[in-house]
Design a protein around this motif. Structure first.
Motif, short mmCIF file in Angstrom:
data_model
loop_
_atom_site.label_atom_id
_atom_site.label_comp_id
_atom_site.label_asym_id
_atom_site.label_seq_id
_atom_site.Cartn_x
_atom_site.Cartn_y
_atom_site.Cartn_z
N TRP A 76 -41.20 -35.40 -38.04
CA TRP A 76 -40.53 -36.68 -37.80
C TRP A 76 -40.34 -37.45 -39.10
CZ3 TRP A 76 -38.40 -38.17 -33.31
CH2 TRP A 76 -38.07 -39.51 -33.14
N GLN A 81 -36.45 -37.54 -36.73
CA GLN A 81 -36.06 -38.65 -35.85
C GLN A 81 -34.56 -38.87 -35.86
OE1 GLN A 81 -37.43 -39.05 -38.80
NE2 GLN A 81 -36.74 -40.89 -39.81
N PRO A 84 -30.28 -35.18 -33.01
CA PRO A 84 -29.96 -35.46 -31.60
C PRO A 84 -31.10 -34.97 -30.70
CG PRO A 84 -28.22 -34.13 -32.64
CD PRO A 84 -29.33 -34.27 -33.63
N ALA A 85 -31.19 -35.54 -29.53
CA ALA A 85 -32.29 -35.21 -28.61
C ALA A 85 -32.37 -33.71 -28.34
CB ALA A 85 -32.14 -35.97 -27.30
N SER A 86 -31.25 -33.03 -28.20
CA SER A 86 -31.28 -31.59 -27.92
C SER A 86 -31.90 -30.81 -29.07
CB SER A 86 -29.87 -31.06 -27.62
OG SER A 86 -29.04 -31.22 -28.76
N ARG A 88 -34.14 -32.06 -31.24
CA ARG A 88 -35.57 -32.40 -31.25
C ARG A 88 -36.32 -31.57 -30.21
NH1 ARG A 88 -33.74 -37.90 -31.53
NH2 ARG A 88 -34.56 -38.25 -29.45
N ARG A 89 -35.69 -31.38 -29.04
CA ARG A 89 -36.29 -30.54 -27.99
C ARG A 89 -36.42 -29.10 -28.48
NH1 ARG A 89 -33.54 -32.32 -24.19
NH2 ARG A 89 -31.75 -30.96 -24.48
#
Length: 107
Positions: A76, A81, A84-86, A88-89
């Motif tokens: 992070w 951070q 995109p969320a995808s 990070r997943r």
């Protein structure tokens, strides 16, 4: 995320995260699966402690934990951070960064 599906016991193309059982299947020896994907027992040769640990699914299953080799907090700080969320997943579930380890040592 296609690179992850080969580790998973899920059908190819299934867009689900790598599970604890996928990592256990890869990292334990003498694996005994239950019906489906769940791992019910196996033997861990811990990379951190050198201990040989018997894993049996149940109340003491935490004796084996799944650890991020590079912690998500460390990822992070230099910029995860901003992903995109995808992505990070994908980072959190990347099997190259996940390792089954001796739980009490990991805490």
């Amino acid at each position: 995320m296609a690179q992850h599906t080969s580790l998973s016991c899920l059908p190819p193309g299934t867009a689900l995260e790598i599970t604890r059982d996928d990592v256990l299947r890869r990292d334990l020896a003498d694996v005994k699966p239950a019906t489906g994907c769940q791992i019910i027992s196996g033997t861990l040769h811990d990379v951190y402690t050198g201990k040989t640990i018997s894993f049996v699914l149940g109340p003491k299953s935490t004796v084996v934990q799944i650890d991020h080799m590079v912690s998500l907090g460390d990822a992070w700080q230099p910029g995860a951070q901003q992903l995109p969320a995808s992505r990070r997943r994908d980072l959190a579930n990347d099997p190259r960064n996940l390792q089954a380890v001796h739980g009490p040592t990991n805490e």
